[in-house]
Design an enzyme around this catalytic site. Structure first.
Site, PDB file in Angstrom:
ATOM      1  N   TYR A   1     -10.029  26.150  16.473  1.00  0.00           N
ATOM      2  CA  TYR A   1     -10.413  26.785  14.996  1.00  0.00           C
ATOM      3  C   TYR A   1      -9.799  25.865  14.312  1.00  0.00           C
ATOM      4  O   TYR A   1     -10.084  25.965  12.515  1.00  0.00           O
ATOM      5  CB  TYR A   1     -10.313  28.297  15.109  1.00  0.00           C
ATOM      6  CG  TYR A   1     -10.184  29.242  13.658  1.00  0.00           C
ATOM      7  CD1 TYR A   1     -11.813  29.232  13.170  1.00  0.00           C
ATOM      8  CD2 TYR A   1      -9.318  29.445  12.583  1.00  0.00           C
ATOM      9  CE1 TYR A   1     -12.138  29.917  12.511  1.00  0.00           C
ATOM     10  CE2 TYR A   1      -9.754  29.305  11.902  1.00  0.00           C
ATOM     11  CZ  TYR A   1     -11.021  29.996  11.281  1.00  0.00           C
ATOM     12  OH  TYR A   1     -11.390  30.812  10.370  1.00  0.00           O
TER      13      TYR A   1
ATOM     14  N   LYS B   1     -11.813  23.712  11.649  1.00  0.00           N
ATOM     15  CA  LYS B   1     -11.962  23.372  10.399  1.00  0.00           C
ATOM     16  C   LYS B   1     -11.403  22.848   9.297  1.00  0.00           C
ATOM     17  O   LYS B   1     -12.075  22.397   8.558  1.00  0.00           O
ATOM     18  CB  LYS B   1     -11.550  25.597   9.915  1.00  0.00           C
ATOM     19  CG  LYS B   1     -12.216  26.136   9.995  1.00  0.00           C
ATOM     20  CD  LYS B   1     -13.099  26.721   9.793  1.00  0.00           C
ATOM     21  CE  LYS B   1     -14.642  27.814   9.869  1.00  0.00           C
ATOM     22  NZ  LYS B   1     -15.643  28.489   8.581  1.00  0.00           N
TER      23      LYS B   1
END
Ligand code: ZN
Length: 659
Positions: A556, A560
């Protein structure tokens, strides 16, 4: 013509003449071949006791700004009838004075401004008066020998009035002609190039006379093979190429208008057949079917895509006719409101989606009217001077001003991904609240019906499918004309997993959704964002994990962070195209579907905090909501951030690791 009168429905309101008036007004309004968007008006004359206990005749006439289809009793303005009749005998009355007289002789202070045709209603000696701009009537009267045809159809059943601009002069002329020509069998009045009146002792009688009169005009058209036309063209499915042509058109029209516009495309067998007619440059360049359409459609549609040429012609039209107007006028924006193009079909243009819808409705009827009149021997609208007078008539323009000041993002189009819940859904709401047209994409089917109204389009879409997204983008452009704002919000947050246990497939899945899909979206949207009239804007919903990663969230955090870097490169590459792109980094937003009460309680307990302490565990000790993130997202698309690109901004209540 369908008679929609229903005895049982009328029975329920028969105790009140005004309610019966409302009932049949709605029946007229429901039939789009009779009236469109604020067109037409109705009235009833009632006897009422005034405050002194004296009987007084009151004309209840449709108030300006009300639609017959949805009118209520409150939409009728009560005006003193005898006073109106007295006014009709004046040799002349200016528009502002007429409005002043109408407004100051109402018996209810909160009533709307009475229709500009109030005096005309007053002079007709019947309790009920109905007025429409019926397609069949304007089809017949907008021809070279329209008057002859009308007399042939109706004989002495109607009084025929030559064209005069609505207002006091028309009321006076109607009063004169009616007095001279009306006989025992007169049940209506045809206003050439404008519409028709019917009247009667009861609501039913007046309504049924309207239906019967218009029905006779329709029969006449059918007998003269001027009713239905088989489409010659096949409809073509949308494509990326057509979408780009449409977006270019929107950019050019917005530039000419001086503000962003919505351009909605209607390409079907009917519109394409019409746009491709060999005689289109003659029949579509005559003028509107009835003068009050001009404030919506302009006098002429644009043929093809040369906006510069259209603007030059509009300026010529204004400059040649303005000196002939009674008072000085300043030119309205010269941009077209309707485009007919052999490839694009019909494009309707408006400051808002609703405005563009009104234009499309009007022109869909205009296509029928023009084709019918052409089949009768030739469509011939009023001279440009008459149309100019209505276009620049203050009382008509006042109808448009009723809409109030345009909202911040009027005429602009935003696309939000991951829009069915949480921050995405809140972004949809914040953008809609600022007047944008919003396209919401989500994997969840619920996105389709999440919101209603003309400004919303919800599409189910798997963003890892390039094909699905391209289709959604084509639909976006077809409906609204382009793309101004892109909110990259969709993403997944897989459960905690340390690097030594992280499977390649899991890593790739997160990258595919959080990173690869966004690259594809940015690439595909770029040609449209580049054409945005106020410049394109992209907002990336990042994460606190970009500046301050957390253990167990490798995929994650990395996805990002990479997305954030992608955005910064885009800021550098796209600045020259007037596209700005900024990132927001929210943290601890708990009012999303992921965070149930139980999960929250468990997490809080894990850190030895209460739920409230856990929710506000930041420097400012505040809770950060989806709405906070959405409002900042919308503002980043607005003028406050007009000179900011490549920035990242936390929205997290202050995080000591980030600060
Ligand atoms: Zn009218």
């Amino acid at each position: 013509m369908q008679n929609r009168w229903q005895e049982d429905k009328a029975e329920k309101v028969k105790h009140s003449e005004l309610e019966l008036r409302v009932y049949t007004s709605r029946l007229l309004g429901y039939d789009k071949s009779l009236v469109l968007h604020g067109g037409g008006n109705t009235s009833v004359k009632l006897s009422e006791k005034n405050i002194f206990g004296e009987e007084e005749q009151i004309l209840y006439v449709k108030g300006s700004g009300w639609d017959l289809e949805t009118i209520e009793a409150a939409g009728f303005a009560p005006v003193q009838l005898e006073y109106l009749k007295k006014l009709s005998k004046l040799p002349e009355l200016s528009d502002p004075e007429m409005v002043n007289q109408l407004v100051t002789h109402q018996t209810r202070a909160s009533a709307p401004v009475p229709s500009v045709e109030a005096i005309l209603h007053a002079i007709l000696p019947y309790p009920f008066v109905d007025h429409t701009h019926a397609d069949a009537i304007v089809s017949i009267t907008n021809t070279a020998d329209g008057e002859k045809r009308i007399r042939e159809i109706y004989g002495n059943d109607v009084v025929v009035i030559p064209y005069v601009m609505p207002g006091f002069d028309l009321a006076r002329l109607c009063a004169e002609r009616f007095a001279a020509e009306a006989g025992a069998q007169t049940i209506g009045m045809v206003l050439l190039n404008h519409g028709i009146f019917s009247f009667g002792q009861t609501a039913k009688e007046s309504y049924e006379r309207m239906i019967a009169l218009v029905g006779r005009a329709e029969d006449y058209l059918k007998q003269h093979k001027a009713w239905e036309f088989a489409p010659a063209a096949q409809s073509v499915s949308s494509s990326g190429e057509l979408a780009r042509a449409q977006a270019k058109l929107r950019a050019d029209v917005s530039l000419a208008a001086g503000f962003p516009v919505v351009v909605s495309r209607h390409a079907n067998e009917r519109t394409l057949s019409f746009a491709r007619r060999a005689d289109i440059s003659t029949i579509a360049q005559q003028g509107p079917a009835t003068p009050d359409h001009v404030i919506r459609t302009k006098r002429l549609p644009m043929l093809g895509r040369d906006v510069g040429a259209y603007v030059a012609e509009y300026k010529k039209y204004f400059e040649s006719l303005e000196p002939k107007a009674k008072e000085r006028k300043s030119m309205l924006d010269p941009a077209p409101r309707l485009v007919l193009d052999a490839e694009l079909g019909m494009c309707a243009i408006g400051r808002t989606v609703k405005d563009a819808e009104i234009v499309a409705d009007i022109y869909n009827h205009t296509i029928d009217i023009i084709q019918r009149a052409t089949a009768l021997g030739g469509y011939r609208a009023l001279p440009a001077k008459d149309i100019f007078d209505v276009e620049y008539w203050d009382l008509e323009q006042a109808k448009l001003r009723k809409g109030g000041k345009a909202p911040q993002f009027a005429g602009e189009v935003a696309l939000v991904t991951g829009a069915a819940s949480g921050i995405g859904k809140a972004c949809v709401e914040s953008l809609l609240a600022r007047g944008a047209a919003v396209v919401a994409l989500d994997l969840a089917e619920s996105v389709v019906t999440m919101k209603s109204g003309p400004n919303f389009l919800g599409l189910q879409c798997d963003l890892t499918s390039e094909e699905q997204f391209k289709k959604a983008l084509v639909q976006t452009v077809e409906r609204f004309g382009g793309l101004d704002m892109l909110v990259l919000n969709a993403g997944i947050f897989p459960g905690g997993c340390r690097i030594e246990a992280l499977k390649t497939e899991e890593w790739q899945k997160v990258m595919r959704i959080n990173l690869d899909a966004n690259l594809m979206l940015m690439r595909e949207c770029h040609p449209f964002l580049k054409l945005a009239p106020r410049g394109g804007r992209v907002v990336v919903i990042g994460s606190k994990n970009v500046p301050a990663p957390g253990p167990g969230a490798a995929a994650y955090s990395a996805s990002k962070a990479a997305l954030n870097q992608l955005a910064r490169v885009a800021a550098l590459e796209w600045g020259g195209d007037n596209i700005r792109i900024n990132s927001l980094h929210p943290n601890a937003v708990f009012d999303t579907g992921l965070w149930t009460e139980e999960v929250l309680a468990a997490r809080a307990k894990h850190y030895g905090l209460t739920v409230q302490e856990y929710k506000t565990n930041n420097v400012l000790k505040v809770e950060v909501t989806s709405k906070d993130v959405a409002e900042l997202t919308a503002e980043m698309c607005g003028p406050l951030f007009a000179k900011t690109t490549g920035a990242w901004l936390p929205v997290d209540g202050g995080n000591d690791r980030v600060i």
